[in-house]
Write a protein that holds these residues in place. Sequence first.
Motif, PDB file in Angstrom:
ATOM      1  N   ARG A   1       1.162  -1.277  -0.069  1.00  0.00           N
ATOM      2  CA  ARG A   1       0.084   0.167   0.164  1.00  0.00           C
ATOM      3  C   ARG A   1       1.000   1.249   0.129  1.00  0.00           C
ATOM      4  O   ARG A   1       1.866   1.516   0.843  1.00  0.00           O
ATOM      5  CB  ARG A   1      -1.032  -0.077   1.308  1.00  0.00           C
ATOM      6  N   MET A   2       0.511   2.118  -0.975  1.00  0.00           N
ATOM      7  CA  MET A   2       1.484   3.574  -0.948  1.00  0.00           C
ATOM      8  C   MET A   2       0.486   4.485  -0.790  1.00  0.00           C
ATOM      9  O   MET A   2      -0.359   4.709  -1.586  1.00  0.00           O
ATOM     10  CB  MET A   2       2.206   3.548  -2.422  1.00  0.00           C
ATOM     11  N   HIS A   3       0.483   5.444   0.116  1.00  0.00           N
ATOM     12  CA  HIS A   3      -0.478   6.389   0.372  1.00  0.00           C
ATOM     13  C   HIS A   3       0.385   7.623  -0.473  1.00  0.00           C
ATOM     14  O   HIS A   3       1.390   8.151  -0.253  1.00  0.00           O
ATOM     15  CB  HIS A   3      -0.377   6.851   1.588  1.00  0.00           C
ATOM     16  N   PHE A   4      -0.371   8.047  -1.648  1.00  0.00           N
ATOM     17  CA  PHE A   4      -0.025   9.376  -2.357  1.00  0.00           C
ATOM     18  C   PHE A   4      -0.285  10.595  -1.681  1.00  0.00           C
ATOM     19  O   PHE A   4      -1.453  10.878  -1.330  1.00  0.00           O
ATOM     20  CB  PHE A   4      -0.897   9.156  -3.865  1.00  0.00           C
ATOM     21  N   THR A   5       0.672  11.461  -1.519  1.00  0.00           N
ATOM     22  CA  THR A   5       0.732  12.696  -1.169  1.00  0.00           C
ATOM     23  C   THR A   5       1.325  13.911  -2.109  1.00  0.00           C
ATOM     24  O   THR A   5       1.831  13.483  -3.173  1.00  0.00           O
ATOM     25  CB  THR A   5       1.361  12.844   0.351  1.00  0.00           C
ATOM     26  N   SER A   6       1.119  14.985  -1.825  1.00  0.00           N
ATOM     27  CA  SER A   6       1.531  16.172  -2.740  1.00  0.00           C
ATOM     28  C   SER A   6       2.921  16.053  -2.797  1.00  0.00           C
ATOM     29  O   SER A   6       3.552  16.409  -3.936  1.00  0.00           O
ATOM     30  CB  SER A   6       1.097  17.391  -2.558  1.00  0.00           C
ATOM     31  N   ASP A   7       3.659  15.588  -1.882  1.00  0.00           N
ATOM     32  CA  ASP A   7       5.265  15.603  -2.031  1.00  0.00           C
ATOM     33  C   ASP A   7       5.655  14.388  -2.369  1.00  0.00           C
ATOM     34  O   ASP A   7       7.147  13.972  -2.155  1.00  0.00           O
ATOM     35  CB  ASP A   7       5.648  15.967  -0.458  1.00  0.00           C
ATOM     36  N   LEU A   8       5.146  13.282  -2.887  1.00  0.00           N
ATOM     37  CA  LEU A   8       5.390  11.775  -3.093  1.00  0.00           C
ATOM     38  C   LEU A   8       6.168  12.242  -4.350  1.00  0.00           C
ATOM     39  O   LEU A   8       5.788  12.456  -5.428  1.00  0.00           O
ATOM     40  CB  LEU A   8       4.242  11.117  -3.176  1.00  0.00           C
ATOM     41  N   LEU A   9       7.450  11.405  -4.517  1.00  0.00           N
ATOM     42  CA  LEU A   9       8.375  11.629  -5.734  1.00  0.00           C
ATOM     43  C   LEU A   9       8.355  10.360  -6.461  1.00  0.00           C
ATOM     44  O   LEU A   9       7.902   9.276  -5.872  1.00  0.00           O
ATOM     45  CB  LEU A   9       9.836  11.894  -5.285  1.00  0.00           C
ATOM     46  N   PRO A  10       8.506  10.290  -7.812  1.00  0.00           N
ATOM     47  CA  PRO A  10       8.205   9.162  -8.626  1.00  0.00           C
ATOM     48  C   PRO A  10       9.356   8.122  -7.854  1.00  0.00           C
ATOM     49  O   PRO A  10       8.990   7.038  -7.961  1.00  0.00           O
ATOM     50  CB  PRO A  10       8.861   9.667  -9.974  1.00  0.00           C
ATOM     51  N   ALA A  11      10.352   8.465  -7.639  1.00  0.00           N
ATOM     52  CA  ALA A  11      11.502   7.469  -6.964  1.00  0.00           C
ATOM     53  C   ALA A  11      10.950   6.812  -5.760  1.00  0.00           C
ATOM     54  O   ALA A  11      11.469   5.704  -5.452  1.00  0.00           O
ATOM     55  CB  ALA A  11      12.739   8.197  -6.712  1.00  0.00           C
ATOM     56  N   ASP A  12      10.033   7.656  -5.020  1.00  0.00           N
ATOM     57  CA  ASP A  12       9.757   6.862  -3.754  1.00  0.00           C
ATOM     58  C   ASP A  12       8.674   5.804  -4.229  1.00  0.00           C
ATOM     59  O   ASP A  12       8.393   4.782  -3.383  1.00  0.00           O
ATOM     60  CB  ASP A  12       8.774   7.957  -3.091  1.00  0.00           C
ATOM     61  N   LEU A  13       8.274   5.669  -5.489  1.00  0.00           N
ATOM     62  CA  LEU A  13       7.307   4.654  -5.892  1.00  0.00           C
ATOM     63  C   LEU A  13       8.056   3.560  -6.675  1.00  0.00           C
ATOM     64  O   LEU A  13       8.083   2.368  -6.526  1.00  0.00           O
ATOM     65  CB  LEU A  13       6.280   5.280  -6.729  1.00  0.00           C
ATOM     66  N   THR A  14       8.887   4.088  -7.512  1.00  0.00           N
ATOM     67  CA  THR A  14       9.603   3.115  -8.421  1.00  0.00           C
ATOM     68  C   THR A  14      10.941   2.528  -8.041  1.00  0.00           C
ATOM     69  O   THR A  14      11.277   1.593  -8.184  1.00  0.00           O
ATOM     70  CB  THR A  14       9.987   4.052  -9.789  1.00  0.00           C
ATOM     71  N   GLY A  15      11.671   3.098  -7.073  1.00  0.00           N
ATOM     72  CA  GLY A  15      12.878   2.860  -6.586  1.00  0.00           C
ATOM     73  C   GLY A  15      14.030   3.757  -7.016  1.00  0.00           C
ATOM     74  O   GLY A  15      13.831   4.780  -7.958  1.00  0.00           O
ATOM     75  N   ILE A  16      15.389   3.452  -6.851  1.00  0.00           N
ATOM     76  CA  ILE A  16      16.457   4.348  -7.142  1.00  0.00           C
ATOM     77  C   ILE A  16      17.414   3.631  -7.321  1.00  0.00           C
ATOM     78  O   ILE A  16      17.735   2.330  -6.651  1.00  0.00           O
ATOM     79  CB  ILE A  16      16.547   5.531  -6.007  1.00  0.00           C
ATOM     80  N   ASN A  17      18.821   3.862  -7.972  1.00  0.00           N
ATOM     81  CA  ASN A  17      19.805   3.494  -8.032  1.00  0.00           C
ATOM     82  C   ASN A  17      20.623   3.983  -7.069  1.00  0.00           C
ATOM     83  O   ASN A  17      20.946   5.302  -6.829  1.00  0.00           O
ATOM     84  CB  ASN A  17      20.802   3.744  -9.352  1.00  0.00           C
ATOM     85  N   ILE A  18      21.614   3.098  -6.261  1.00  0.00           N
ATOM     86  CA  ILE A  18      22.391   3.554  -5.011  1.00  0.00           C
ATOM     87  C   ILE A  18      23.800   2.877  -5.566  1.00  0.00           C
ATOM     88  O   ILE A  18      23.956   1.816  -5.743  1.00  0.00           O
ATOM     89  CB  ILE A  18      21.860   3.044  -3.705  1.00  0.00           C
ATOM     90  N   TRP A  19      24.651   3.804  -5.208  1.00  0.00           N
ATOM     91  CA  TRP A  19      26.187   3.150  -5.477  1.00  0.00           C
ATOM     92  C   TRP A  19      26.493   2.188  -4.494  1.00  0.00           C
ATOM     93  O   TRP A  19      26.546   2.364  -3.199  1.00  0.00           O
ATOM     94  CB  TRP A  19      27.131   4.449  -5.504  1.00  0.00           C
ATOM     95  N   ASP A  20      27.147   1.296  -5.058  1.00  0.00           N
ATOM     96  CA  ASP A  20      27.551   0.285  -4.363  1.00  0.00           C
ATOM     97  C   ASP A  20      29.273   0.361  -4.498  1.00  0.00           C
ATOM     98  O   ASP A  20      29.811  -0.072  -5.310  1.00  0.00           O
ATOM     99  CB  ASP A  20      27.232  -1.172  -4.808  1.00  0.00           C
ATOM    100  N   SER A  21      29.850   0.794  -3.244  1.00  0.00           N
ATOM    101  CA  SER A  21      31.157   0.980  -3.265  1.00  0.00           C
ATOM    102  C   SER A  21      32.000  -0.287  -3.512  1.00  0.00           C
ATOM    103  O   SER A  21      33.014  -0.181  -4.173  1.00  0.00           O
ATOM    104  CB  SER A  21      31.897   1.793  -2.124  1.00  0.00           C
ATOM    105  N   ALA A  22      31.559  -1.439  -2.964  1.00  0.00           N
ATOM    106  CA  ALA A  22      32.197  -2.635  -2.994  1.00  0.00           C
ATOM    107  C   ALA A  22      32.285  -3.107  -4.266  1.00  0.00           C
ATOM    108  O   ALA A  22      33.506  -3.713  -4.803  1.00  0.00           O
ATOM    109  CB  ALA A  22      31.756  -3.549  -2.103  1.00  0.00           C
ATOM    110  N   ALA A  23      31.346  -3.025  -5.184  1.00  0.00           N
ATOM    111  CA  ALA A  23      31.255  -3.607  -6.558  1.00  0.00           C
ATOM    112  C   ALA A  23      31.312  -2.416  -7.418  1.00  0.00           C
ATOM    113  O   ALA A  23      31.700  -2.941  -8.625  1.00  0.00           O
ATOM    114  CB  ALA A  23      29.827  -4.211  -6.772  1.00  0.00           C
ATOM    115  N   ALA A  24      31.717  -1.388  -6.931  1.00  0.00           N
ATOM    116  CA  ALA A  24      32.186  -0.146  -7.923  1.00  0.00           C
ATOM    117  C   ALA A  24      30.970  -0.166  -9.080  1.00  0.00           C
ATOM    118  O   ALA A  24      31.309   0.315 -10.093  1.00  0.00           O
ATOM    119  CB  ALA A  24      33.447  -0.286  -8.523  1.00  0.00           C
ATOM    120  N   GLN A  25      29.757   0.066  -8.696  1.00  0.00           N
ATOM    121  CA  GLN A  25      28.581   0.178  -9.631  1.00  0.00           C
ATOM    122  C   GLN A  25      27.491   0.359  -8.970  1.00  0.00           C
ATOM    123  O   GLN A  25      27.272   0.314  -7.714  1.00  0.00           O
ATOM    124  CB  GLN A  25      28.483  -1.055 -10.456  1.00  0.00           C
ATOM    125  N   PHE A  26      26.405   0.989  -9.766  1.00  0.00           N
ATOM    126  CA  PHE A  26      25.121   1.332  -9.135  1.00  0.00           C
ATOM    127  C   PHE A  26      24.309   0.135  -9.075  1.00  0.00           C
ATOM    128  O   PHE A  26      24.220  -0.774  -9.772  1.00  0.00           O
ATOM    129  CB  PHE A  26      24.519   2.355 -10.089  1.00  0.00           C
TER     130      PHE A  26
END
Length: 297
Positions: free
Chosen positions: A63-88
């Motif tokens: 369940r995702m509650h939609f508000t005026s400050d909800l960003l697309p990335a809050d819904l779809t996900g994001i790329n995070i840098w993995d320093s150990a693997a040296a990749q996103f």
Amino acid sequence: MPSHLQPVIAGISRVLLGKTHQVQLCVACLLARGHLLLEDKPGMGKTTLAEALARSFGLAFQRMHFTSDLLPADLTGINIWDSAAAQFRFHPGPLFTEVLLADEINRASPRTQSALLEAMASGRVSMEGTSHPLPQPFFVIASQNGLDQRGTSALPESQLDRFLMRLSLGYPNREAERAMLSGGQQAVESLSSSLQPADLLQAQQAVEQQHTAPALLDYVLDLVQASRDRSIGLSPRAAKDLIAAARAWSYLEGRDCVLPDDVQAVFEAVSEHRLDGGLHQPQPLSRNLLESVDALR
């Protein structure tokens, strides 16, 4: 009705008292591989219905509650840098589930709404040139409050057209509400199902094989053309959705072919939000269209 779906609808109807017809329409929407828009006042059981559907079919639920400050990335996900693997690395958001309740979708920004609707249409999320497929089955139930409530804005016609059905649960009848007050309503947490996602996919494939005679297609085309003569008009997508929903309804009714009765049973839920009318009009435009086309046949 297929024997494996009878306990599903019966179980949800014990959770959502007095709404068996709406429950069957929701199941038909799921079987037709569509997405559902629920429009109603707060406290009518929209969240309960969504969770009950997921539990009954053995599907993962978010369940995702939609508000005026909800960003697309809050819904779809994001790329995070993995320093150990040296990749996103992609970290999926709550959109990556089998049943998503997009609660109060008309309180979010158009940008966030578009991110959800893109996923609904394509079944995947694109992030920095990489496509991430969503789980299958994937079913979105979006709820929206009435536009007379604060902080809401109407979904544009192009977005409304992405939903196969729109429903309103409405107030329960007196008998059902008395049963709720006296403790006769089953808790959604008590629902369980022997069905698995693979069973649902198999049922969806069976729905697609429902026979649709040429005369039935002509009936649908007559309805679509009549809508274009007197209002905004139904799109080709709406015509395809109407056939898909009628096939699902005929499957639930235990037939292997689609009848005009099946089209009529789902027509208001499939078409009304695409026309220039509303759920609470004294005489829905969809009903007028049915009556006018049936009179000419």
